[in-house]
Design a protein around this motif. Structure first.
Motif, PDB file in Angstrom:
ATOM      1  N   THR A 103       0.661  -1.314   0.088  1.00 32.34           N
ATOM      2  CA  THR A 103       0.068  -0.094  -0.101  1.00 32.34           C
ATOM      3  C   THR A 103       0.901   1.219  -0.052  1.00 32.34           C
ATOM      4  O   THR A 103       0.324   2.477  -0.272  1.00 32.34           O
ATOM      5  N   PRO A 107       0.761   1.665  -7.802  1.00 37.67           N
ATOM      6  CA  PRO A 107       0.356   0.523  -8.471  1.00 37.67           C
ATOM      7  C   PRO A 107       1.233  -0.441  -9.387  1.00 37.67           C
ATOM      8  O   PRO A 107       1.945   0.299 -10.108  1.00 37.67           O
ATOM      9  N   ILE A 281      -6.173  -6.392  -8.288  1.00 38.85           N
ATOM     10  CA  ILE A 281      -6.016  -5.749  -9.418  1.00 38.85           C
ATOM     11  C   ILE A 281      -6.991  -5.439 -10.416  1.00 38.85           C
ATOM     12  O   ILE A 281      -8.148  -6.216 -10.317  1.00 38.85           O
ATOM     13  N   ILE A 302      -7.582   2.642  -9.925  1.00 38.36           N
ATOM     14  CA  ILE A 302      -6.469   3.149  -9.009  1.00 38.36           C
ATOM     15  C   ILE A 302      -7.459   4.125  -8.023  1.00 38.36           C
ATOM     16  O   ILE A 302      -7.099   4.007  -6.743  1.00 38.36           O
ATOM     17  N   SER A 307      -4.620  -2.574  -6.550  1.00 44.68           N
ATOM     18  CA  SER A 307      -3.104  -2.719  -6.216  1.00 44.68           C
ATOM     19  C   SER A 307      -2.382  -2.564  -7.567  1.00 44.68           C
ATOM     20  O   SER A 307      -1.255  -2.545  -7.426  1.00 44.68           O
ATOM     21  N   GLY A 308      -3.373  -2.682  -8.740  1.00 45.22           N
ATOM     22  CA  GLY A 308      -2.436  -2.425  -9.943  1.00 45.22           C
ATOM     23  C   GLY A 308      -3.520  -2.629 -11.118  1.00 45.22           C
ATOM     24  O   GLY A 308      -4.722  -2.790 -10.951  1.00 45.22           O
ATOM     25  N   SER A 340      -1.201   6.862 -13.113  1.00 43.95           N
ATOM     26  CA  SER A 340      -1.331   6.118 -12.015  1.00 43.95           C
ATOM     27  C   SER A 340      -0.542   6.422 -10.990  1.00 43.95           C
ATOM     28  O   SER A 340      -0.998   6.571  -9.749  1.00 43.95           O
ATOM     29  N   THR A 344      -2.031   8.074  -7.287  1.00 42.84           N
ATOM     30  CA  THR A 344      -1.680   7.509  -6.019  1.00 42.84           C
ATOM     31  C   THR A 344      -1.056   8.193  -5.054  1.00 42.84           C
ATOM     32  O   THR A 344      -1.352   8.268  -3.863  1.00 42.84           O
TER      33      THR A 344
END
Length: 357
Positions: A103, A107, A281, A302, A307-308, A340, A344
């Motif tokens: 975390t 990602p 993801i 995202i 997570s991806g 992304s 994030t």
């Protein structure tokens, strides 16, 4: 019910516990265990065991603790493992390892062609994917297609090309496995075993992926019309078979509207984060089926906490032998990677400010 074995338990204490469990459950076969978070655990359907039986189990010297989980899925439940699981891709291989589910990091972006078509196409795409800043190379060697007349992939030859691409770029590789008998072969070449939507409830395949001798992580895509519980129970098969390294992938569910290939259910991402410790993801390529929608749905994925991403990329989508309509170009991928990371960082900053306030 999940029974955690005490790490200092003797062989005699373990044997006594197993015998007791067989009597309690009426099982004619030996009780099996698996490793989760550096602990040996036994998962049972404990619905028929009363409080007295649970107390008896807790008193056994071999038992560290007994956890009663009220959901049908147990080992993947956050009630059993409150902390989130991080899955390492590319461990013990000659490539750059990647962590999915961290975390504090950006990602993880998995990108590449829907299908491996030939060496030139794969190498060009792999180098472009690395240049764009993606972390994992995706590519199908075996392709399940709706029509038997469509391109089915290069098979084992495609696996060798993916291995060559990893050697050339240093990117770990994710590719689909379709048959239990092919799990070990695919695991020799791939760093992640992908189980596609059509095979989400192929239980022999789930078990084989869980037992793969190379200990490769498994990317489990949601079935075409699967419920959340069905999806998590499919993951439970893999974990119960001995492989705790499972990544869930939302790729859209079937609807009646033909404007998009599927309906991308982003509600499932924050919901799953409450229900399971496994990382999630999103695949915006298969979810939308339209390349022009991939960037915006990547941002949305995202934003809700995925997570991806796993994205289909082709150097010339118009000539792709598979899913060209939903494939983006390397230049578009580069922008998605950048957005992304920026998104994030912004969300992490907001979370930090909220915590301070």
């Amino acid at each position: 019910m999940i029974i955690t074995i005490h790490p200092q338990a003797t062989s005699e204490e373990r044997a006594h516990l197993m015998s007791l469990l067989c009597r309690m459950t009426g099982s004619q076969r030996p009780i099996s265990s698996t490793q989760i978070a550096n602990r040996e655990v036994i998962a049972l359907d404990g619905g028929h065991l009363d409080a007295q039986a649970q107390n008896l189990l807790q008193q056994q010297n071999a038992v560290e603790r007994v956890t009663v989980v009220k959901t049908p899925y147990q080992l993947v439940s956050r009630a059993f493992k409150p902390e989130s699981t991080s899955v390492v891709i590319g461990k013990n291989r000659d490539c750059t390892s990647v962590i999915v589910g961290d975390t504090t990091a950006s990602p993880v972006i998995m990108a590449g062609p829907c299908a491996v078509e030939n060496k030139e196409q794969l190498m060009e795409t792999a180098l472009a994917v690395k240049e764009a800043g993606a972390h994992v190379l995706r590519g199908g060697a075996f392709k399940p297609r709706t029509s038997p007349y469509q391109f089915q992939g290069l098979g084992v030859d495609g696996l060798h090309l993916l291995s060559d691409a990893r050697d050339e770029t240093g990117l770990p590789v994710v590719t689909e496995v379709m048959e239990p008998e092919m799990v070990e072969v695919v695991a020799q070449h791939a760093d992640v075993l992908q189980i596609g939507a059509r095979n989400m409830q192929n239980f022999p395949l789930l078990n084989a992926a869980g037992r793969n001798s190379h200990k490769r992580p498994v990317l489990l895509k949601r079935g075409l019309s699967a419920t959340i519980d069905e999806w998590l129970l499919a993951a439970e098969y893999i974990v119960a078979a001995g492989n705790p390294n499972v990544i869930l992938c939302e790729r859209g569910i079937r609807s009646y509207d033909p404007q998009t290939r599927n309906v991308l259910d982003l509600t499932c991402v924050p919901l799953l984060q409450q229900l399971t410790h496994l990382p999630i993801i999103v695949d915006p390529s298969h979810a939308t089926g339209r390349s022009e929608l991939v960037p915006v749905m990547s941002r949305a994925s995202i934003a809700v906490g995925a997570s991806g991403l796993i994205i289909e990329v082709h150097p010339d989508p118009n000539t792709a032998l598979c899913d060209g309509k939903q494939s983006i170009t390397p230049a578009q991928l580069q922008k998605i990677v950048h957005e992304s990371r920026m998104l994030t960082h912004m969300l992490q900053g907001e979370a930090a400010l909220t915590h301070v306030a």
